[in-house]
Design a protein around this motif. Structure first.
Motif, PDB file in Angstrom:
ATOM      1  N   GLY A 236       0.808  -1.214   0.000  1.00 30.81           N
ATOM      2  CA  GLY A 236       0.000   0.000   0.000  1.00 30.81           C
ATOM      3  C   GLY A 236       0.839   1.262   0.000  1.00 30.81           C
ATOM      4  N   VAL A 237       0.655   2.085   1.033  1.00 28.92           N
ATOM      5  CA  VAL A 237       1.363   3.367   1.090  1.00 28.92           C
ATOM      6  C   VAL A 237       2.863   3.192   1.310  1.00 28.92           C
ATOM      7  CG1 VAL A 237      -0.635   4.708   1.818  1.00 28.92           C
ATOM      8  CG2 VAL A 237       0.810   3.621   3.549  1.00 28.92           C
ATOM      9  N   TRP A 238       3.300   1.975   1.612  1.00 28.48           N
ATOM     10  CA  TRP A 238       4.739   1.711   1.766  1.00 28.48           C
ATOM     11  C   TRP A 238       5.379   1.192   0.473  1.00 28.48           C
ATOM     12  CZ3 TRP A 238       1.254   0.835   5.707  1.00 28.48           C
ATOM     13  CH2 TRP A 238       1.519   1.452   6.932  1.00 28.48           C
ATOM     14  N   THR A 239       4.658   1.240  -0.629  1.00 24.58           N
ATOM     15  CA  THR A 239       5.158   0.710  -1.894  1.00 24.58           C
ATOM     16  C   THR A 239       6.493   1.321  -2.292  1.00 24.58           C
ATOM     17  OG1 THR A 239       2.937   0.190  -2.713  1.00 24.58           O
ATOM     18  CG2 THR A 239       4.666   0.507  -4.360  1.00 24.58           C
ATOM     19  N   ASP A 240       6.606   2.631  -2.178  1.00 17.95           N
ATOM     20  CA  ASP A 240       7.856   3.299  -2.567  1.00 17.95           C
ATOM     21  C   ASP A 240       9.034   2.822  -1.720  1.00 17.95           C
ATOM     22  OD1 ASP A 240       6.272   4.624  -4.326  1.00 17.95           O
ATOM     23  OD2 ASP A 240       6.455   6.604  -3.411  1.00 17.95           O
ATOM     24  N   ASP A 241       8.786   2.558  -0.435  1.00 16.57           N
ATOM     25  CA  ASP A 241       9.858   2.080   0.452  1.00 16.57           C
ATOM     26  C   ASP A 241      10.376   0.724  -0.010  1.00 16.57           C
ATOM     27  OD1 ASP A 241       9.377   4.348   2.010  1.00 16.57           O
ATOM     28  OD2 ASP A 241       7.924   3.298   3.262  1.00 16.57           O
ATOM     29  N   ILE A 242       9.461  -0.156  -0.442  1.00 14.64           N
ATOM     30  CA  ILE A 242       9.877  -1.471  -0.917  1.00 14.64           C
ATOM     31  C   ILE A 242      10.688  -1.342  -2.195  1.00 14.64           C
ATOM     32  CG2 ILE A 242       9.053  -3.693  -1.759  1.00 14.64           C
ATOM     33  CD1 ILE A 242       8.685  -3.369   1.222  1.00 14.64           C
ATOM     34  N   GLN A 243      10.281  -0.455  -3.083  1.00  9.10           N
ATOM     35  CA  GLN A 243      11.041  -0.256  -4.314  1.00  9.10           C
ATOM     36  C   GLN A 243      12.461   0.188  -4.013  1.00  9.10           C
ATOM     37  OE1 GLN A 243       8.414   0.932  -8.057  1.00  9.10           O
ATOM     38  NE2 GLN A 243       8.182   2.438  -6.439  1.00  9.10           N
ATOM     39  N   GLU A 244      12.617   1.045  -3.003  1.00 11.42           N
ATOM     40  CA  GLU A 244      13.955   1.494  -2.622  1.00 11.42           C
ATOM     41  C   GLU A 244      14.794   0.346  -2.077  1.00 11.42           C
ATOM     42  OE1 GLU A 244      13.670   4.764   0.051  1.00 11.42           O
ATOM     43  OE2 GLU A 244      12.547   6.031  -1.348  1.00 11.42           O
ATOM     44  N   ARG A 558       0.956  12.241  18.548  1.00  9.63           N
ATOM     45  CA  ARG A 558       0.694  10.803  18.399  1.00  9.63           C
ATOM     46  C   ARG A 558       1.937   9.991  18.706  1.00  9.63           C
ATOM     47  NH1 ARG A 558       0.440   6.428  18.829  1.00  9.63           N
ATOM     48  NH2 ARG A 558      -0.806   4.818  17.780  1.00  9.63           N
ATOM     49  N   HIS A 559       3.111  10.546  18.467  1.00 10.95           N
ATOM     50  CA  HIS A 559       4.353   9.849  18.783  1.00 10.95           C
ATOM     51  C   HIS A 559       4.614   9.759  20.277  1.00 10.95           C
ATOM     52  CE1 HIS A 559       5.513  10.339  14.463  1.00 10.95           C
ATOM     53  NE2 HIS A 559       5.995   9.137  14.709  1.00 10.95           N
ATOM     54  N   GLY A 560       3.730  10.342  21.087  1.00 11.89           N
ATOM     55  CA  GLY A 560       3.890  10.244  22.528  1.00 11.89           C
ATOM     56  C   GLY A 560       3.669   8.852  23.059  1.00 11.89           C
ATOM     57  N   ALA A 561       3.087   7.978  22.243  1.00 14.58           N
ATOM     58  CA  ALA A 561       2.876   6.580  22.647  1.00 14.58           C
ATOM     59  C   ALA A 561       3.753   5.683  21.789  1.00 14.58           C
ATOM     60  CB  ALA A 561       1.415   6.189  22.477  1.00 14.58           C
ATOM     61  N   PRO A 562       4.871   5.182  22.322  1.00 13.96           N
ATOM     62  CA  PRO A 562       5.743   4.310  21.521  1.00 13.96           C
ATOM     63  C   PRO A 562       5.063   2.992  21.196  1.00 13.96           C
ATOM     64  CG  PRO A 562       6.421   4.310  23.823  1.00 13.96           C
ATOM     65  CD  PRO A 562       5.355   5.351  23.697  1.00 13.96           C
ATOM     66  N   ASP A 563       5.495   2.364  20.107  1.00 13.72           N
ATOM     67  CA  ASP A 563       4.925   1.081  19.712  1.00 13.72           C
ATOM     68  C   ASP A 563       5.332  -0.019  20.674  1.00 13.72           C
ATOM     69  OD1 ASP A 563       3.573   1.948  17.423  1.00 13.72           O
ATOM     70  OD2 ASP A 563       5.420   1.909  16.251  1.00 13.72           O
ATOM     71  N   LEU A 564       4.372  -0.866  21.015  1.00  9.26           N
ATOM     72  CA  LEU A 564       4.657  -1.991  21.901  1.00  9.26           C
ATOM     73  C   LEU A 564       5.613  -2.970  21.233  1.00  9.26           C
ATOM     74  CD1 LEU A 564       3.908  -3.281  24.620  1.00  9.26           C
ATOM     75  CD2 LEU A 564       2.052  -4.470  23.448  1.00  9.26           C
ATOM     76  N   VAL A 565       5.438  -3.157  19.918  1.00 11.58           N
ATOM     77  CA  VAL A 565       6.331  -4.022  19.138  1.00 11.58           C
ATOM     78  C   VAL A 565       6.947  -3.152  18.045  1.00 11.58           C
ATOM     79  CG1 VAL A 565       6.531  -6.124  17.763  1.00 11.58           C
ATOM     80  CG2 VAL A 565       4.820  -5.991  19.587  1.00 11.58           C
ATOM     81  N   PRO A 566       8.114  -2.565  18.290  1.00  9.08           N
ATOM     82  CA  PRO A 566       8.696  -1.657  17.295  1.00  9.08           C
ATOM     83  C   PRO A 566       9.145  -2.387  16.045  1.00  9.08           C
ATOM     84  CG  PRO A 566      10.212  -2.009  19.125  1.00  9.08           C
ATOM     85  CD  PRO A 566       8.933  -2.680  19.500  1.00  9.08           C
ATOM     86  N   GLU A 567       9.087  -1.669  14.923  1.00 10.45           N
ATOM     87  CA  GLU A 567       9.561  -2.232  13.666  1.00 10.45           C
ATOM     88  C   GLU A 567      11.085  -2.292  13.652  1.00 10.45           C
ATOM     89  OE1 GLU A 567       7.980  -0.384  10.200  1.00 10.45           O
ATOM     90  OE2 GLU A 567       5.948  -0.271  11.015  1.00 10.45           O
ATOM     91  N   ALA A 568      11.606  -3.166  12.796  1.00 16.48           N
ATOM     92  CA  ALA A 568      13.054  -3.301  12.645  1.00 16.48           C
ATOM     93  C   ALA A 568      13.588  -2.236  11.697  1.00 16.48           C
ATOM     94  CB  ALA A 568      13.393  -4.688  12.106  1.00 16.48           C
ATOM     95  N   GLN A 569      14.872  -2.001  11.777  1.00 19.60           N
ATOM     96  CA  GLN A 569      15.532  -1.132  10.808  1.00 19.60           C
ATOM     97  C   GLN A 569      15.644  -1.879   9.484  1.00 19.60           C
ATOM     98  OE1 GLN A 569      16.650   2.096  11.217  1.00 19.60           O
ATOM     99  NE2 GLN A 569      17.043   2.050   9.027  1.00 19.60           N
ATOM    100  N   ILE A 570      15.087  -1.282   8.431  1.00 21.83           N
ATOM    101  CA  ILE A 570      15.079  -1.959   7.133  1.00 21.83           C
ATOM    102  C   ILE A 570      16.467  -1.931   6.511  1.00 21.83           C
ATOM    103  CG2 ILE A 570      14.199  -1.827   4.779  1.00 21.83           C
ATOM    104  CD1 ILE A 570      11.544  -0.989   5.900  1.00 21.83           C
ATOM    105  N   ILE A 571      16.853  -3.053   5.936  1.00 23.25           N
ATOM    106  CA  ILE A 571      18.142  -3.189   5.263  1.00 23.25           C
ATOM    107  C   ILE A 571      17.886  -3.330   3.778  1.00 23.25           C
ATOM    108  CG2 ILE A 571      20.262  -4.547   5.125  1.00 23.25           C
ATOM    109  CD1 ILE A 571      19.454  -5.708   7.898  1.00 23.25           C
ATOM    110  N   SER A 572      18.645  -2.657   2.966  1.00 22.58           N
ATOM    111  CA  SER A 572      18.433  -2.764   1.518  1.00 22.58           C
ATOM    112  C   SER A 572      18.799  -4.156   1.039  1.00 22.58           C
ATOM    113  CB  SER A 572      19.269  -1.721   0.778  1.00 22.58           C
ATOM    114  OG  SER A 572      20.642  -1.944   1.006  1.00 22.58           O
ATOM    115  N   GLY A 573      18.170  -4.522  -0.090  1.00 23.96           N
ATOM    116  CA  GLY A 573      18.375  -5.874  -0.616  1.00 23.96           C
ATOM    117  C   GLY A 573      19.664  -6.002  -1.372  1.00 23.96           C
TER     118      GLY A 573
END
Length: 573
Positions: A236-244, A558-573
């Motif tokens: 979805g809205v993360w499509t550009d991130d995957i292309q990178e 909204r960033h005042g509430a951190p994610d309970l399960v944070p995402e990982a740092q993405i590594i390029s392919g």
């Protein structure tokens, strides 16, 4: 076939199998499009895995207007093919694929000037003709013209001077997040491996060819590799991130458009029908939703946090101002029970206004082994999925059967009509009130027997949640054991809609719900406390954001509430 579970044990087995075999298709994204791709692919005989960074449908697919519709406004843009396609899908969903989840809903379209009767009436007539010509108007009455007095009988809450007449027509609605879970469970029933809280942190490559993904289990921090002949990005809205990540050349560019919706109690607007209003930018819906109304939406560009789009005071006031222009008794912020914000993935065009960007979808092959699918609208998810798997079939060298999802009912659909007719006898047999049985049938269809078995074994699960009595305690347990809920927010925001349907947005029920979930997820007292604290902080942060005047200020709050399960740092392919 017995409907598959996607609970904790099934998640563990799915990860083991994905790590231990080469798949035909790995789907990145567990929203409606990713779920549709998984079902389409597995029902063609392909081996399939699904990974989703958050909870299923935790992005756009749980924050829509919750409508299954042809897109009446696209007729004005002369986009007949999109309307025809969407109306076809509406008919399939109502009649065959998901009659237990998708149901008809009427809308009044008021005229403010006499000449609009001919203009808008012609559009609605064409809308119905397109549906009937393709035999896709199953169960939906045709439109009817109303005088001013007739419109006020249907929608007494309207100001008399706000209309000269109206037309009433029919579309359909759905609980968007619940629908996604049912599509995924259907895919799992046919053999797909389905996992949430699993993130693609990089892609496996052999030269230029993508051969799979490096995946992190965000619950444990453990990494594993999933090898696949084809990878489908349905982010979805993360499509550009995957292309990178894969060094693609930006074959698809997606703009995020923020839409917010308000939820108000049913008694605040006296009406027996929904309503659609034209605005200077788009349309505004007033949609019946159980004991509530959903009112929305906005359409503004969003370039901030994609995971947690925030509604601002300006967004809320915009919706209230526009609906109050026609209501006899205006709504105020004090009438708002719930607010939610979502992002539409719109294909970039030449216009800077997101309201003018395309709702059509595109499939691309940026590098060998990777298929991207983006754009589109919720109603046409199945067509998007079919097109994506057609591209996969091409990448596999052909010899893949054609799509059959137009003939594959979702789990819970088989037998629904008969069970609906038997709801009074089910109520007598289970001891539940018939309104409870109706509620369960509309949410689970023929899977209702799974819930009644839970209640037979543990009679306390027949009781409603304290402070959210539209839902039974059994539904919380079921969400964990059968539907892949792993955290309190999953249950209160998506498996149920407590977070937008109660005045305190689920805070009062959070402790009870977490204690019901805990035994099935291995939580100790500290983990239960942590889940409740996180949920309450999230609600506080969202409320604070909704008091801010700008997107940037709302995003910061909204960033005042951190994610309970944070995402990982993405590594390029």
């Amino acid at each position: 076939m017995t409907a598959a579970r996607i609970g904790p044990d099934e998640r563990a087995r799915a990860m083991e199998r994905m790590a231990g075999e080469e798949l035909d298709v790995l789907v990145v994204g567990g929203g409606i499009v990713g779920a549709g791709v998984a079902l389409d692919a597995v029902s063609r005989g392909l081996s399939v895995g699904v990974i989703e960074t958050g909870d299923f449908a935790s992005g756009t697919s749980s924050r829509s207007s919750k409508l299954i519709h042809g897109g009446l406004r696209y007729l004005e843009q002369l986009d007949f093919s999109l309307v025809r396609e969407a109306l076809t899908e509406r008919g399939l969903l109502l009649g065959r694929i998901a009659p237990h989840l998708v149901r008809p809903v009427p809308f009044v379209f008021p005229f403010q000037r006499h000449w609009e009767r001919g203009y808008i009436g012609a559009g609605v007539t064409l809308y119905d003709l397109l549906a009937s010509s393709m035999n896709t108007s199953r169960g939906l009455p045709g439109h009817r013209h109303l005088t001013r007095s007739g419109a006020l009988r249907v929608f007494p809450a309207l100001r008399r001077d706000a209309l000269t007449g109206a037309v009433q027509y029919w579309d359909a609605q759905v609980d968007d997040a619940r629908f996604v879970v049912m599509v995924l469970r259907t895919a799992a029933t046919y053999g797909a491996h389905v996992t949430s809280r699993t993130q693609a942190v990089g892609f496996l490559r052999e030269g230029e060819h993508v051969t799979g993904a490096r995946v992190r289990d965000l619950e444990t921090g453990t990494d594993f590799e999933v090898r696949a002949k084809q990878v489908v990005n349905a982010a979805g809205v993360w499509t550009d991130d995957i292309q990178e990540m894969v060094g693609g050349r930006g074959q698809i560019r997606v703009n995020a458009s923020k839409g917010i919706h308000l939820v108000v109690p049913r008694d605040r607007i006296q009406a027996s029908s929904g309503m659609i209003l034209r605005t200077e930018k788009s349309v505004l819906f007033v949609i019946p939703w159980g004991r509530h109304w959903i009112i929305g939406t906005t359409d503004t560009a969003w370039n901030l946090d994609k995971r947690h789009p925030a509604a601002s005071r300006a967004d809320i006031d915009y919706v209230l101002d526009h609906v109050n222009q026609v209501l006899r008794v205006p709504l105020s912020r004090d009438d708002v029970e719930g607010v939610y914000a979502g992002l539409r993935p719109l294909l970039s065009g030449e216009s800077d206004e997101t309201s003018k960007l395309s709702r059509e979808h595109t499939v691309a092959h940026p590098v060998p082994g990777l298929v991207l699918i983006a754009g589109g609208k919720y109603t046409t998810y199945r067509v998007m999925a079919k097109d994506a798997v057609d591209a996969v079939a091409h990448g596999l060298g052909g010899a893949v059967p054609e799509s059959v999802t137009d003939r594959v009912p979702l789990v819970g659909a088989d037998g629904f009509a008969a069970l609906w007719n038997q709801r009074h006898s089910i109520a007598r047999h289970t001891g539940l009130h018939v309104s409870r049985v109706s509620h369960l049938l509309k949410r689970y269809g023929s899977l209702i027997h799974d819930l009644t078995e839970l209640m037979e074994r543990s009679p306390d699960l027949k009781e409603p949640l304290t402070g959210a009595d539209d839902y039974l305690r059994a539904e919380v347990v079921y969400a964990v054991r059968y539907e892949g809920a792993r955290h309190l927010n999953d249950v209160l925001s998506r498996r149920t809609r407590v977070s937008i349907e109660t005045w305190d947005r689920g805070v009062a029920v959070s402790q009870e719900a977490a204690e019901l979930m805990g035994p099935w997820l291995g939580w100790n007292e500290d983990q239960v406390k942590r889940e409740v604290e996180y949920y309450r902080k999230r609600i506080e942060a969202e409320r604070a954001a909704q008091e801010q005047d700008t997107d940037h200020e709302a995003d910061a709050m909204r960033h005042g509430a951190p994610d309970l399960v944070p995402e990982a740092q993405i590594i390029s392919g």
